[in-house]
Every structure is written in C-alpha cells, then in structure tokens.
Write an enzyme that holds these catalytic residues in place. Structure first.
Site, PDB file in Angstrom:
ATOM      1  NE  ARG A 129       8.705 -26.918  19.496  1.00 54.07           N
ATOM      2  CZ  ARG A 129       9.001 -26.867  18.211  1.00 54.07           C
ATOM      3  NH1 ARG A 129      10.018 -26.169  17.789  1.00 54.07           N
ATOM      4  NH2 ARG A 129       8.263 -27.512  17.326  1.00 54.07           N
TER       5      ARG A 129
ATOM      6  CG  HIS B  40       2.469 -48.809   6.586  1.00 51.16           C
ATOM      7  ND1 HIS B  40       3.009 -48.865   7.844  1.00 51.16           N
ATOM      8  CD2 HIS B  40       2.056 -47.530   6.428  1.00 51.16           C
ATOM      9  CE1 HIS B  40       2.918 -47.671   8.426  1.00 51.16           C
ATOM     10  NE2 HIS B  40       2.349 -46.841   7.585  1.00 51.16           N
TER      11      HIS B  40
ATOM     12  CE  LYS C 101       0.204 -39.517   1.436  1.00 49.69           C
ATOM     13  NZ  LYS C 101      -0.630 -40.186   2.446  1.00 49.69           N
TER      14      LYS C 101
HETATM   15  C1  BG6 Z   1       1.028 -43.409   7.597  1.00 51.97           C
HETATM   16  C2  BG6 Z   1       1.542 -42.578   6.454  1.00 51.97           C
HETATM   17  O1  BG6 Z   1       2.050 -44.188   8.151  1.00 51.97           O
HETATM   18  O2  BG6 Z   1      -0.004 -44.259   7.109  1.00 51.97           O
HETATM   19  C3  BG6 Z   1       0.434 -41.762   5.844  1.00 51.97           C
HETATM   20  O3  BG6 Z   1       2.571 -41.715   6.945  1.00 51.97           O
HETATM   21  C4  BG6 Z   1      -0.707 -42.670   5.417  1.00 51.97           C
HETATM   22  O4  BG6 Z   1       0.911 -41.029   4.721  1.00 51.97           O
HETATM   23  C5  BG6 Z   1      -1.117 -43.565   6.568  1.00 51.97           C
HETATM   24  O5  BG6 Z   1      -1.782 -41.857   5.032  1.00 51.97           O
HETATM   25  C6  BG6 Z   1      -2.122 -44.604   6.103  1.00 51.97           C
HETATM   26  O6  BG6 Z   1      -2.554 -45.386   7.188  1.00 51.97           O
HETATM   27  P1  BG6 Z   1      -4.092 -45.462   7.562  1.00 51.97           P
HETATM   28  O7  BG6 Z   1      -4.135 -46.339   8.759  1.00 51.97           O
HETATM   29  O8  BG6 Z   1      -4.515 -44.040   7.864  1.00 51.97           O
HETATM   30  O9  BG6 Z   1      -4.774 -45.999   6.373  1.00 51.97           O
END
Ligand code: BG6
Length: 499
Positions: free
Chosen positions: A50, A244, A344
């Site tokens: 946008r 993940h 986190k």
């Molecule tokens: C993302 C999440 O898919 O993966 C994030 O949305 C997270 O919250 C991140 O921080 C972690 O992946 P990486 O590769 O940055 O360790």
C-alpha cells in the site's frame, strides 16, 4: 531440497513487500540467491504494497536496507536492485489485480512463470487468492503459477479447514507452498542427514534405548512490535509449537522415507503427527504449561512484562511460553515422552534437541569410589551454534575406579563457512518446484489436531498464564511436566546444563 544451479525465468511477486518479513528475510534471501547465481538473468521481483512507492523509490529503499546488513557487496547490490519493480495498490481492489495482470503480461520475459508470495496478514489470504483467480492470474496454461503461504495456516483446526477449502477452489495442491521456515534451517535439515546418512544412531533410535527427547526453542526477544499478530492470532503454541516444534519432532521421530522425494518425506512426517496421543485434558498441567513474561532483565537490560508491551490487550491471556509433553503411539516410540518448549524473553537465544538415553541395565561401577550415574545424552544444537555433542562416561585417571562425564563434540560447520539462511533454501525450492520442505495440508491439520484441544481448554481458563520473570528459563512450574521421573530441562549444550 536444493542442489545445483537453476536458471528458470520467472517473476517473484511479493505481497506485503514493505513489511517486516520481506525486509528482514525475503529480500536478503533473494539477494543472496542473486549473488550465488541461482536467479536467471531475466528474473524480476515485483513488490506489492500500500505504501505509495514507485519502482525507483522502492529500489532505493531496498538498496539502503540491504546495505545496512553484513556481507553486502555494492556492485552485486546495484545489479540486484535492477531486478526490482513496485506496484502500489490495495489488495482489496479489483483494479489492482488488473494492473498486476498487465505487469505480468507486459513483462514477457518471465515466461509466464510466476510465484506469488503472501507475506501479508493471514486474514487476507483468501481475498488475495480470489482476486488473483478473478483476474485469471492463477491459470497455468502458459507457465507455472505458485503461491507461497506463510504460517499460521489458520488459527485453529476449523479455520485451517475453511482456509484449505477456499484455497483449493482456485489452486491445485501442487501450486501451494505452505512455508515453515524452521524446516529450511540447515541444522533442522541436518537432522535427516544425521539420522539417515549414518548407521550408528538407527539401532538405538527407539523406545528400548531412549528415555526421552527434549526440543527447546528459547528466545531473548519479546513480541518485537508484532503484538498485533502475536496477541490476537499467536501465542507460543500457535506461533511455535503447532508449526516449527512439531515439525522438528516429526523429523526426529519419522521412519526412514523411501526417498527424499516430497511425497515420500511428507508421508512419513504425517504418520508421526497422526500418531501423537491426544493430551489428557483431565490432567492438563501434567502435559501442558503456559506462561507469560513479567518485567525483568535480559542480558543486563531491564525489559517490560508482556502485558506492558505496546499493542497487547489489557489483561491478555496470550501465552509467551509453552511446554508440552507428547507421546507417539507407534511401535518405535510408545511411552517415550517428547518434551517441547518455547518461550520469549528467556535467558538465552538457543534452540536445541536433547536426547537422553536409558541407563545401562546394571550399574557395575556403583561400588567403586564415588559414583554418579550419568545417562548418555545426544545434544543437537540448532541455533546459534549447529553442533552435535555426545555425553558419555569415562574413567577418571588415577588408581581409583571413578567415572566422570566427557563430551564428544563436533561442530557441524567449519569456521568461516557461510551458512545459508532458511529462506534462501526455501525460496529456491519454490523456483525449482521442490515441495519436500513445504508442508502438506494433512500435516498442518494433524498438528492442529494435537494442539487445538489444549488451546480450547486454556481459552476457558480465567486465570492468567503463570508469570515468569524475563531473563530466566520460564515458569518454575514447567518442571511439573516431568512428574517424579527425575528428568529436568537441558538449557544448554554444556555438560550438566540442567541435570
Ligand atoms: C517465527 C515466529 O515463525 O519464528 C516468531 O513467528 C519467532 O515469533 C521466530 O521469533 C523464530 O524463528 P527464528 O528463525 O528467528 O529463530
């Protein structure tokens, strides 16, 4: 999985080109592919958003952003930005798709092969697909049309079903690339190599020899200005475990595939996910723990609590930490617990797999001197270091028969070797049409089946998630998940790191 060079003419169309993901991951990855010679000379990258950029101003913006990174070489960068074009508009507007169609048609050089990357809010996935379909941009009569969809695929089982239904009205499964960037990490792909290119692990890789497996993804960052997404559609289970960590678990637990071809690999992963025992909701705190960070200190810096972060709803129950104990009800893994956790604002940024082996059937050395039984551990670092370590017992030199733990340690990469970023691998695989590292719908669905009941139960819980101070290792109560088994979390790759 990539190997060899490709020179396929195509256009990469990025929706959400000015957003965080595009700026921090997608464009740097495309730049690296450009430098490594993986992009054919005529490949063009169209940014859509946008923000009212022209192609010229967007090129200048991207140039600045990439220059701020390490490892960027100005001549290569100047060539790279020549590939960029920009189309401003609203994804809700039919005229936008007409203009996009004209750009693709006029471009001519992309051989009508187009990749659409949805780096946008998941709420817009269906609308964009319908807009593209109405403008006939998903038809593959003259070239391929592929769509890359970021996680989360739905926010629960039901919405994932609805999304899949809507997408499949306009796209064949072969056109959909559900991305899980974790699977593209070198160290995660190395799990397959460790398991299936070596024979030494396989005889031990089962319920007879393995006591339990831990999968940890710890972060020091908080919501990083993404509260809008994280607080409403995220939370540790949706954001990390559903995608993940369950993917890592599937790679660790799957049977050897007949080949590395996409369907063979995904068939084996999905069997694992479908064999996960439903969590016992009657004793939920023995199987799943959720937490939320309170104010604290990370690496010596004071940081606010989750509820004080900008954009987080007052009194939000979204969890920033989650731990789960899962069992796979199959022949190989019956009754071996898999402990998954992520959080986190923890003490360190670290992802690792820790495999604890069972004790020998007889403690022969128990009567000799001071003896401490150390189980064998196999530790696989995913990040920041990708290392493989094996902890074993050995004799302490001297006249007494005493034992201690020693470590067999191997770094996977050698110093100076450049590790490819996950997105480089994955963006290249889309060009090549290799879907082996992308998720099939049945995998995504099986993963929702595992976590959905837990999330629903938590949604009914009126209590706030357990508070843990930022800068630690999460709520103390997360240990409860081990019951009286004597197990404990491994936080690091160092000896005795946690046990
Ligand atoms: C993302 C999440 O898919 O993966 C994030 O949305 C997270 O919250 C991140 O921080 C972690 O992946 P990486 O590769 O940055 O360790």
């Amino acid at each position: 999985m990539s190997c060899g060079c490709v020179g396929i003419s195509h256009a990469y169309v990025i929706f959400g080109a000015t957003g965080n993901l595009a700026v921090t991951k997608l464009l740097p990855a495309l730049y690296q592919l450009h430098c490594a010679g993986y992009l054919a000379d005529d490949v063009e990258i169209l940014g859509c958003g946008r923000t009212p950029f022209t192609s010229e101003t967007w090129r200048a913006e991207v140039r600045q952003q990439l220059l701020a990174r390490d490892e960027v070489e100005t001549v290569a960068l100047d060539n790279f930005v020549q590939r960029l074009d920009y189309l401003a508009g609203s994804l809700k507007d039919a005229a936008f798709y007409q203009s996009l169609g004209e750009w693709i048609g006029n471009d001519g050089e992309c051989a009508n092969n187009v990749i659409f990357y949805l780096s946008i809010s998941p709420d817009l996935y269906v609308e964009v697909t319908e807009g593209l379909a109405a403008a006939h941009l998903l038809e593959e009569s003259q070239g391929f049309r592929r769509m890359v969809i970021e996680k989360p695929f739905g926010h629960d089982l039901e919405s994932a079903r609805t999304l899949q239904h809507s997408l499949s009205e306009h796209l064949k499964e072969e056109q959909i690339y559900r991305i899980d960037h974790y699977v593209g990490k070198e160290a995660v792909q190395n799990l397959l190599v460790l398991r299936f290119a070596n024979l030494i692990l396989e005889p031990l890789w089962n319920r007879h020899h393995i006591d339990h497996i831990q999968i940890t993804h710890a972060e020091t960052v908080g919501v990083e200005g993404r509260a809008n997404y994280y607080d409403h559609s995220g939370g540790a289970v949706r954001d990390m475990i559903q995608s993940h960590l369950l993917q890592v678990m599937a790679l660790l637990a799957m049977e050897p595939p007949v080949s590395l071809e996409a369907e063979a690999l995904r068939n084996e992963k999905v069997k694992v996910l479908q064999s996960i025992r439903p969590v016992d909701l009657e004793q939920l705190e023995m199987y799943a723990i959720r937490g939320q960070y309170a104010a604290g200190e990370v690496k010596g810096q004071p940081v606010p609590g989750y509820l004080q972060e900008e954009g987080v709803a007052a009194g939000s129950h979204t969890e920033s930490y989650a731990a789960m104990k899962l069992y796979i009800d199959n022949w190989r893994w019956k009754d071996v617990p898999f402990y998954l956790r992520t959080g986190k604002r923890l003490q360190e940024r670290r992802s690792l797999v820790a495999v604890r082996f069972k004790q020998p059937p007889m403690q022969l050395f128990q009567g000799s001197g001071i003896y401490q039984p150390h189980p064998n551990w196999l530790l696989i670092g995913i990040q920041p270091e990708d290392a493989v370590r094996m902890e074993i017992s050995a004799k302490v030199p001297g006249l007494e028969m005493r034992t201690r733990q020693i470590v067999m340690d191997a770094s996977v990469s050698t110093p100076g070797e450049r590790k490819a970023e996950a997105y480089e691998e994955l963006l290249l695989d889309v060009i090549k049409g290799d879907r082996s590292l992308f998720l099939r719908y049945d995998e995504v669905k099986a993963a929702w089946v595992v976590v959905d009941p837990v999330m629903q139960r938590w949604a009914q819980d009126e209590q706030l998630p357990l508070q843990y101070p930022a800068g630690g290792w999460g709520p103390k109560a997360a240990e409860k998940i081990f019951g009286d088994s004597g197990r404990a979390w491994r936080h690091t790759l160092s000896c005795n790191g946690g046990e």
